[in-house]
Design a protein around this motif. Sequence first.
Motif, PDB file in Angstrom:
ATOM      1  N   ARG A 258       0.876  -1.350   0.303  1.00 27.61           N
ATOM      2  CA  ARG A 258      -0.230  -0.119   0.338  1.00 27.61           C
ATOM      3  C   ARG A 258       1.096   1.297  -0.181  1.00 27.61           C
ATOM      4  NH1 ARG A 258      -5.019  -0.259   1.425  1.00 27.61           N
ATOM      5  NH2 ARG A 258      -4.867  -1.207   2.578  1.00 27.61           N
ATOM      6  N   VAL A 259       0.327   2.228  -0.717  1.00 27.58           N
ATOM      7  CA  VAL A 259       1.534   3.079  -1.474  1.00 27.58           C
ATOM      8  C   VAL A 259       0.633   4.907  -1.084  1.00 27.58           C
ATOM      9  CG1 VAL A 259       3.041   4.427  -2.514  1.00 27.58           C
ATOM     10  CG2 VAL A 259       3.275   2.375  -2.346  1.00 27.58           C
ATOM     11  N   GLU A 260       0.352   5.661  -0.040  1.00 24.70           N
ATOM     12  CA  GLU A 260      -0.252   6.649  -0.139  1.00 24.70           C
ATOM     13  C   GLU A 260       0.336   7.421  -1.071  1.00 24.70           C
ATOM     14  OE1 GLU A 260      -2.878   6.393   1.578  1.00 24.70           O
ATOM     15  OE2 GLU A 260      -2.620   4.538   2.516  1.00 24.70           O
ATOM     16  N   GLY A 261      -0.468   8.618  -1.178  1.00 22.38           N
ATOM     17  CA  GLY A 261      -0.574   9.708  -1.630  1.00 22.38           C
ATOM     18  C   GLY A 261      -0.372  10.013  -3.855  1.00 22.38           C
ATOM     19  N   LEU A 262      -0.590   8.986  -4.243  1.00 18.06           N
ATOM     20  CA  LEU A 262      -0.573   8.788  -5.622  1.00 18.06           C
ATOM     21  C   LEU A 262      -1.978   9.326  -6.551  1.00 18.06           C
ATOM     22  CD1 LEU A 262       2.557   6.347  -6.116  1.00 18.06           C
ATOM     23  CD2 LEU A 262       2.209   8.207  -6.107  1.00 18.06           C
ATOM     24  N   GLY A 263      -2.575   9.195  -5.394  1.00 24.74           N
ATOM     25  CA  GLY A 263      -4.158   9.821  -6.055  1.00 24.74           C
ATOM     26  C   GLY A 263      -4.651   8.110  -6.644  1.00 24.74           C
ATOM     27  N   LYS A 264      -3.891   7.262  -7.144  1.00 31.29           N
ATOM     28  CA  LYS A 264      -4.396   5.518  -7.375  1.00 31.29           C
ATOM     29  C   LYS A 264      -3.675   4.344  -6.564  1.00 31.29           C
ATOM     30  CE  LYS A 264      -2.796   5.269 -11.375  1.00 31.29           C
ATOM     31  NZ  LYS A 264      -3.429   4.342 -13.271  1.00 31.29           N
ATOM     32  N   GLY A 316       9.504   2.361  -5.007  1.00 30.59           N
ATOM     33  CA  GLY A 316      10.918   3.428  -3.783  1.00 30.59           C
ATOM     34  C   GLY A 316       9.725   4.094  -3.384  1.00 30.59           C
ATOM     35  N   ARG A 317      10.682   4.261  -2.188  1.00 32.40           N
ATOM     36  CA  ARG A 317      10.492   5.647  -1.323  1.00 32.40           C
ATOM     37  C   ARG A 317      11.759   5.921  -0.973  1.00 32.40           C
ATOM     38  NH1 ARG A 317       6.244   1.419  -1.037  1.00 32.40           N
ATOM     39  NH2 ARG A 317       5.809   1.850   1.189  1.00 32.40           N
ATOM     40  N   PHE A 318      12.719   6.533  -0.640  1.00 33.23           N
ATOM     41  CA  PHE A 318      12.946   7.450  -0.240  1.00 33.23           C
ATOM     42  C   PHE A 318      13.432   9.113   0.010  1.00 33.23           C
ATOM     43  CE2 PHE A 318      17.192   7.891   0.871  1.00 33.23           C
ATOM     44  CZ  PHE A 318      17.646   7.101   1.996  1.00 33.23           C
ATOM     45  N   PRO A 319      13.303   9.600   1.072  1.00 32.14           N
ATOM     46  CA  PRO A 319      13.064  11.400   0.281  1.00 32.14           C
ATOM     47  C   PRO A 319      14.607  11.715  -0.697  1.00 32.14           C
ATOM     48  CG  PRO A 319      13.080  10.561   2.736  1.00 32.14           C
ATOM     49  CD  PRO A 319      13.343   9.268   1.777  1.00 32.14           C
ATOM     50  N   LYS A 320      14.376  13.151  -1.212  1.00 32.15           N
ATOM     51  CA  LYS A 320      15.539  13.746  -2.031  1.00 32.15           C
ATOM     52  C   LYS A 320      16.162  12.663  -2.662  1.00 32.15           C
ATOM     53  CE  LYS A 320      15.091  17.535   1.633  1.00 32.15           C
ATOM     54  NZ  LYS A 320      16.418  17.642   2.233  1.00 32.15           N
ATOM     55  N   GLY A 408       8.820   9.640  -5.530  1.00 33.81           N
ATOM     56  CA  GLY A 408       9.269  10.778  -5.945  1.00 33.81           C
ATOM     57  C   GLY A 408       9.666  11.092  -7.240  1.00 33.81           C
ATOM     58  N   ASN A 409       9.621  10.389  -8.647  1.00 29.20           N
ATOM     59  CA  ASN A 409      10.313  10.296  -9.446  1.00 29.20           C
ATOM     60  C   ASN A 409       8.657  10.969 -10.865  1.00 29.20           C
ATOM     61  OD1 ASN A 409      11.048  10.238 -12.589  1.00 29.20           O
ATOM     62  ND2 ASN A 409      13.226   9.863 -11.219  1.00 29.20           N
ATOM     63  N   ALA A 410       8.922  12.173 -10.584  1.00 27.31           N
ATOM     64  CA  ALA A 410       7.752  12.521 -11.369  1.00 27.31           C
ATOM     65  C   ALA A 410       7.271  11.956 -13.218  1.00 27.31           C
ATOM     66  CB  ALA A 410       8.311  14.416 -12.154  1.00 27.31           C
ATOM     67  N   GLN A 411       8.681  11.515 -13.486  1.00 25.56           N
ATOM     68  CA  GLN A 411       7.946  10.722 -15.030  1.00 25.56           C
ATOM     69  C   GLN A 411       7.593   9.243 -14.825  1.00 25.56           C
ATOM     70  OE1 GLN A 411       9.276  12.063 -17.700  1.00 25.56           O
ATOM     71  NE2 GLN A 411       8.048   9.694 -18.272  1.00 25.56           N
ATOM     72  N   ASP A 412       8.133   8.713 -13.174  1.00 26.81           N
ATOM     73  CA  ASP A 412       7.777   7.240 -12.754  1.00 26.81           C
ATOM     74  C   ASP A 412       6.260   7.734 -12.818  1.00 26.81           C
ATOM     75  OD1 ASP A 412       9.703   5.717 -13.202  1.00 26.81           O
ATOM     76  OD2 ASP A 412      10.214   5.630 -11.445  1.00 26.81           O
ATOM     77  N   ARG A 413       6.234   8.911 -12.456  1.00 26.55           N
ATOM     78  CA  ARG A 413       4.646   8.827 -11.692  1.00 26.55           C
ATOM     79  C   ARG A 413       3.323   8.996 -13.035  1.00 26.55           C
ATOM     80  NH1 ARG A 413       6.755  12.309  -8.614  1.00 26.55           N
ATOM     81  NH2 ARG A 413       5.752  14.160  -8.285  1.00 26.55           N
ATOM     82  N   ALA A 414       3.892  10.016 -14.100  1.00 26.30           N
ATOM     83  CA  ALA A 414       3.213  10.583 -15.197  1.00 26.30           C
ATOM     84  C   ALA A 414       3.386   8.489 -15.426  1.00 26.30           C
ATOM     85  CB  ALA A 414       4.279  11.188 -15.773  1.00 26.30           C
ATOM     86  N   ASN A 415       4.159   7.893 -16.004  1.00 25.01           N
ATOM     87  CA  ASN A 415       4.128   6.791 -16.123  1.00 25.01           C
ATOM     88  C   ASN A 415       2.935   5.403 -16.128  1.00 25.01           C
ATOM     89  OD1 ASN A 415       6.121   7.708 -18.142  1.00 25.01           O
ATOM     90  ND2 ASN A 415       7.911   6.379 -16.832  1.00 25.01           N
ATOM     91  N   LEU A 416       3.319   6.401 -14.231  1.00 24.73           N
ATOM     92  CA  LEU A 416       1.585   4.643 -13.800  1.00 24.73           C
ATOM     93  C   LEU A 416       0.641   5.268 -13.814  1.00 24.73           C
ATOM     94  CD1 LEU A 416       3.885   3.854 -10.937  1.00 24.73           C
ATOM     95  CD2 LEU A 416       3.099   2.590 -12.228  1.00 24.73           C
ATOM     96  N   GLY A 417       0.343   6.877 -14.511  1.00 25.60           N
ATOM     97  CA  GLY A 417      -0.698   7.071 -14.696  1.00 25.60           C
ATOM     98  C   GLY A 417      -1.557   6.855 -16.053  1.00 25.60           C
TER      99      GLY A 417
END
Length: 456
Positions: A258-264, A316-320, A408-417
């Motif tokens: 479970r990963v929060e904060g991605l919208g889906k 993957g989740r790691f700050p900065k 935290g990677n904008a390109q990954d978030r866009a691809n997964l959308g």
Amino acid sequence: MRRWPRLLLTGALVLAGLAGAQFTFTKLNLAGQQVQSVDLYGAEYASQVTLGDLLDVKRDGSLVRVTGLGHVLLLPLDEDQVRATTDFNTVQLDAQRVQARTATWVNGNIYLPLDTLARGLGAAYQKGKFTLPTRTLQNVSSRAGKDTDRLVLDLSRDVTVRDELKGTVLRIILKGTVGQTQRYTTRGAFIPYADVKQEGENTVVSFTLPQNSGYRVYPVVRQGGTRIVVDVGPGIPNDTPVLMERLAKPLIVLDPARVEGLGKDVTLEVARRSAELLTKAGWQVKLTREQGSALPLNEKLRLARASDVYLALDLGRFPKTTRGGVTVYENTGRSPAKFVNALRNGTENPPLGSLAVGDMGATRRLSELLRGELKGSGVTARQDSVARMLTLSETAQAALLLEVGWAGNAQDRANLGTEARMQALSVSVARSVATYLTARANNASQVASAGAGVTP
């Protein structure tokens, strides 16, 4: 001064005794190795120590028991060397009693006559050279029964035998044995024929195992060689149903984090789609969570231990961090179960053990299949390893972690959308898992034709 004559007399007697023991040290080619032997009153003998690498030689009271090459010999131990070297002694070669030379003592060590050993072991012998018989499949015969057929393999000497089921074909592998390639027909209802083929240094005897039939393989020592007996039919209990069921109906466990904060919920979405494809193709799939519920840890670990494929999905989740992309992690950690580690390390090798515990190669094969399917869908996936993930370490079979991107990677978030990326991930997971399990079933053992699924 009066003691000297007695000492001299004692020494003379000792020297006379040694002189009376008429033996000389000689050289012997023992199965290709140069060793020492003795010529004792015209007969060649070798010591218990010299023969120890080839045969198991043990003293049993007044007898010497020789075990090896599929034979058991019993030789009386006679302290009288002259009498021992005559052929008036009664020795037992397997079940046959014959007149031959027997064992004796030389300088406090047990020595055995090479001609008698050769006679009992089926070896070739001439003075100075002892040659073992070639492992040869000499004959194949059969006997038909009411509920059991018997196949008899006559061999020139003992061999290492391994049996395996591939599909519905039972293969009897005779290690290091020479056999003539041909098909033997029988009158049996359960073994109508058997094929003999040479595969490298081994001879393989194979035939189709009938449905609802069991089998057993066991050796029988006979005069002049060894016999391997194979009994097949419904009269033999099938003692491997539980392990066979794992091939016929393997369990696939998908564990989306479970990963929060991605919208889906992208990991759950990929898991659901993959499970739907696999289920439609006939495979058994379990998910560890749904949208509003998740299995407790102990139940998840129970599923992991029972699984034939365990695939965790995460982001993957790691700050900065600047990391991104898809990564397939292979489990390389030790299992908390000693039995699993023993099988993987080769310290234990029970029959059909590979069906209960997969080696690390199974995980690697699944990883390669998954990365190949992703590449075919236009998704490049890196390969990495993970050693400290509880659920993966609990599995006894293939286990992977699929990292579908980085939160935290904008390109990954866009691809997964996008629908294209979700479809590529889902189809790649389903196809790689189905391909892996199909190949395992075909290569490892018997498969119930109605139980296994197909590739989506």
